[in-house]
Enzyme design. Structure first.
Site, mmCIF file in Angstrom:
data_model
loop_
_atom_site.group_PDB
_atom_site.id
_atom_site.type_symbol
_atom_site.label_atom_id
_atom_site.label_comp_id
_atom_site.label_asym_id
_atom_site.label_seq_id
_atom_site.Cartn_x
_atom_site.Cartn_y
_atom_site.Cartn_z
ATOM 1 N N HIS A 537 0.841 -1.201 0.000
ATOM 2 C CA HIS A 537 0.000 0.000 0.000
ATOM 3 C C HIS A 537 0.877 1.254 0.000
ATOM 4 C CE1 HIS A 537 1.143 -0.598 4.186
ATOM 5 N NE2 HIS A 537 0.905 0.705 4.386
ATOM 6 N N ASP A 539 0.985 4.990 1.998
ATOM 7 C CA ASP A 539 0.414 5.673 3.163
ATOM 8 C C ASP A 539 -0.278 6.956 2.727
ATOM 9 O OD1 ASP A 539 1.355 3.774 4.925
ATOM 10 O OD2 ASP A 539 3.207 4.848 5.378
ATOM 11 N N HIS A 589 4.854 -0.024 -0.113
ATOM 12 C CA HIS A 589 5.496 -0.912 0.859
ATOM 13 C C HIS A 589 4.468 -1.845 1.489
ATOM 14 C CE1 HIS A 589 3.989 2.515 3.160
ATOM 15 N NE2 HIS A 589 3.971 1.740 4.236
ATOM 16 N N ARG A 599 4.031 -7.895 17.866
ATOM 17 C CA ARG A 599 4.857 -6.772 17.436
ATOM 18 C C ARG A 599 4.045 -5.482 17.544
ATOM 19 N NH1 ARG A 599 6.299 -5.054 11.305
ATOM 20 N NH2 ARG A 599 7.796 -3.383 11.782
#
Length: 608
Positions: A537, A539, A589, A599
């Site tokens: 995608h 950002d 990314h 995480r």
């Protein structure tokens, strides 16, 4: 030859206990009267004897009336050659004349100047309620502190510790007072452990009125003794706790000093205790201030009703333009008291008790008025000792309330939460470039990461990861994550402040020409059985900051970020390091799968 002592040359004078000889030089004699409305006089010895020859009064009789009658008798005044020093050429009584007396700094010395008559009197008399002003003038006159030499009195009567074995060091009782909710309490005790003084010569008395657990028990064995009073055991009044602590030293024959240390004191100088003991003074405080403000732990003067008044030199002392030892009427928060003082001059005083004053003011009031002489208090600004926290707006509604202190106590917040290498980042080239136009740099400590994660989990309202999201403008998220927004925990203003203070300088260096305006900020959680990865995608930002909040290999397996256009990945994010990369156009990314553990990353979108 000059001598000091009572005027005993005439039998009549011996009956007058109010007289004290200041100097007797051949035939010249100077006398001072102890009473509040006294006068000073100087004359030749034969004239003095003649003047007092007719004294027949008792000690309780008015000597002033006696001398007044001598003076108003024209014949006696002429015979004795008496004249009044009406323009303060020799004598300066301070009572009723405080506004007329200022300091005059000359070459290597300081004089008192009477501004009404433009005279330089050589004898100052602190009569009546002017003794505090006398103490203030004594900080300078005649050469205690000068612009040329600085503090000439600071090296007098010092106590050396250098030749002592550790077992021979003075025994100090440290009274630690937790009187109100205070930030960075755990840091206070970490700092206390670093104090450069033999732990086996320290006894701790911890009066804890508010904090359930100070996390100190594991280190208590290092000290000679530790006594702690928890909130459920607390005696109630702060004055009672302080009195109990000082009595702990007063009643201990081995105690040499009582060291008062409030929990809001940030004692950065690890040698503070040694420095204060070396000064060998009855009561001495290290000067500390509130960062960026003129607030300090001492008063330079008192108002008529006994409260704060600013002395002429207060700002210069606080800002370090004048450094030395200063006789002051009030100290608080942190100060050292000789045990011999508690056991002798102050033994009968309930030092921290007053019907109208708080414990700190009561202590200083009782000390100033103790005995017939009073006890001097000093503040030392010869060294940089530390600062004092702001506690007025400290809220306790969160799990880790210290996170919210970036506005109120910015220096302490930075020391607690900003990576130790942050300030070296540009100088030592710690900014890495793992992929094209991707920058990596340290920003958070482990504690900051842990607190932020724990705060989010404590809040617990993670998004469901669906496209519909009412928290954002438009209500639709194209690439949703499992997250909590900073504004959901009321941390958005603090996060913006952090980004502007510590991230914007880096973004503006790496991406020059862009105005740094932060838009959306949130913490993302990745779990194998929840949302292990994020599909490719762009950002919704010009560029993005994401900070790793835990450690790969320890807290989780897998994870990382891959930039598809460059076939470049950051697969081992370092805890506390920020990854900065363009968002909308070039850096398509994806979030790589988290295969085990959990995480966490903190994400911020920058959208000019």
């Amino acid at each position: 030859m000059c001598t000091l002592g009572p005027v005993a040359q005439h039998k009549k004078v011996e009956k007058c206990s109010t007289f004290v000889a200041v100097c007797c030089c051949r035939k010249l004699i100077t006398c001072r009267c102890r009473s509040a409305l006294s006068v000073c006089f100087m004359g030749y010895l034969p004239n003095i004897r003649e003047m007092v020859a007719n004294w027949t009064g008792a000690d309780s009789d008015s000597d002033q009336l006696f001398f007044t009658k001598v003076y108003v008798d024209p014949a006696r005044r002429k015979a004795l050659n008496i004249t009044l020093d009406t323009k303060c050429r020799l004598f300066q009584n301070l009572h009723g004349a405080l506004d007329e007396v200022v300091l005059k700094f000359e070459d290597g010395q300081v004089r008192a100047r009477n501004v009404q008559y433009d005279t330089l009197p050589v004898i100052l008399h602190g009569n009546g309620p002017t003794k505090l002003q006398m103490n203030y003038l004594g900080n300078y006159v005649p050469n205690s502190w000068t612009f040329e030499s600085g503090c000439t009195a600071c090296l007098e009567n010092l106590r050396s510790l250098s030749s002592l074995k550790e077992s021979e060091y003075p025994l100090v009782v440290i009274g630690i007072f937790i009187q109100q909710p205070t930030p960075f309490v755990s840091v206070f005790f970490e700092r206390l452990l670093k104090l450069q003084y033999p732990k086996n010569r320290l006894k701790l008395f911890i009066s804890n009125q508010v904090t359930p657990d100070v996390h100190f028990s594991k280190n208590s064995i290092l000290y000679l003794d530790v006594k702690s009073i928890r909130p459920d055991e607390e005696m109630g009044l702060t004055s009672t706790s302080a009195l109990s602590c000082s009595d702990m030293c007063r009643k201990d024959k081995e105690c040499d000093y009582f060291f008062n240390l409030d929990i809001e004191v940030v004692l950065k100088n690890e040698n503070t205790l040694k420095i204060l003991i070396k000064q060998n003074l009855p009561i001495v405080a290290p000067m500390i201030t509130r960062a960026g403000r003129l607030w300090s732990n001492f008063w330079g003067a008192l108002s008529e009703d006994g409260y704060y008044a600013r002395s002429e030199d207060y700002v210069d002392i606080v800002q370090g333009r004048r450094v030395g030892l200063w006789n002051v009427p009030y100290v608080s928060s942190v100060y050292l008291v000789k045990a011999s003082l508690l056991q002798a001059e102050l033994k009968d005083y309930q030092l921290f008790t007053s019907e109208s004053l708080d414990p700190d003011m009561a202590f200083c009031h009782n000390v100033r008025n103790s005995d017939s002489r009073g006890v001097f208090m000093y503040v030392n600004n010869l060294h940089t000792f530390g600062r004092i926290l702001s506690t007025e707006k400290y809220k306790t509604e969160h799990l880790h309330n210290d996170l919210w202190q970036i506005f109120e106590n910015p220096l302490d917040w930075q020391e607690r939460y900003i990576h130790e290498n942050y300030t070296r980042m540009i100088k030592d080239k710690l900014i890495e470039n793992p992929c094209p136009d991707v920058y990596w740099f340290p920003v958070f400590t482990d504690v900051a990461c842990n607190h932020l994660v724990e705060e989010m989990e404590h809040f617990g309202k993670w998004s469901g990861g669906g496209n519909m999201d009412t928290r954002i403008q438009g209500g639709y998220e194209n690439v949703p994550t499992i997250d909590i927004h900073m504004n959901q925990v009321n941390f958005d203003k603090e996060w913006q402040k952090f980004l502007l203070e510590f991230v914007a300088p880096i973004t503006e260096k790496m991406f020059p020409g862009y105005y740094t305006k932060f838009d959306l900020a949130f913490v993302v959680r990745y779990k194998p059985d929840e949302q292990p990865f994020l599909r490719p995608h762009h950002d919704a930002s010009t560029f993005t900051i994401n900070i790793a909040l835990n450690q790969v290999g320890t807290d989780y397996q897998g994870g990382g970020c891959r930039f598809l256009r460059y076939d470049c990945s950051v697969q081992a994010p370092r805890k506390g390091w920020a990854l900065m990369h363009p968002g909308r156009l070039t850096h398509y990314h994806e979030g790589l799968p988290t295969t085990a553990g959990v995480r966490y990353i903190a994400v911020s979108f920058v959208d000019p």
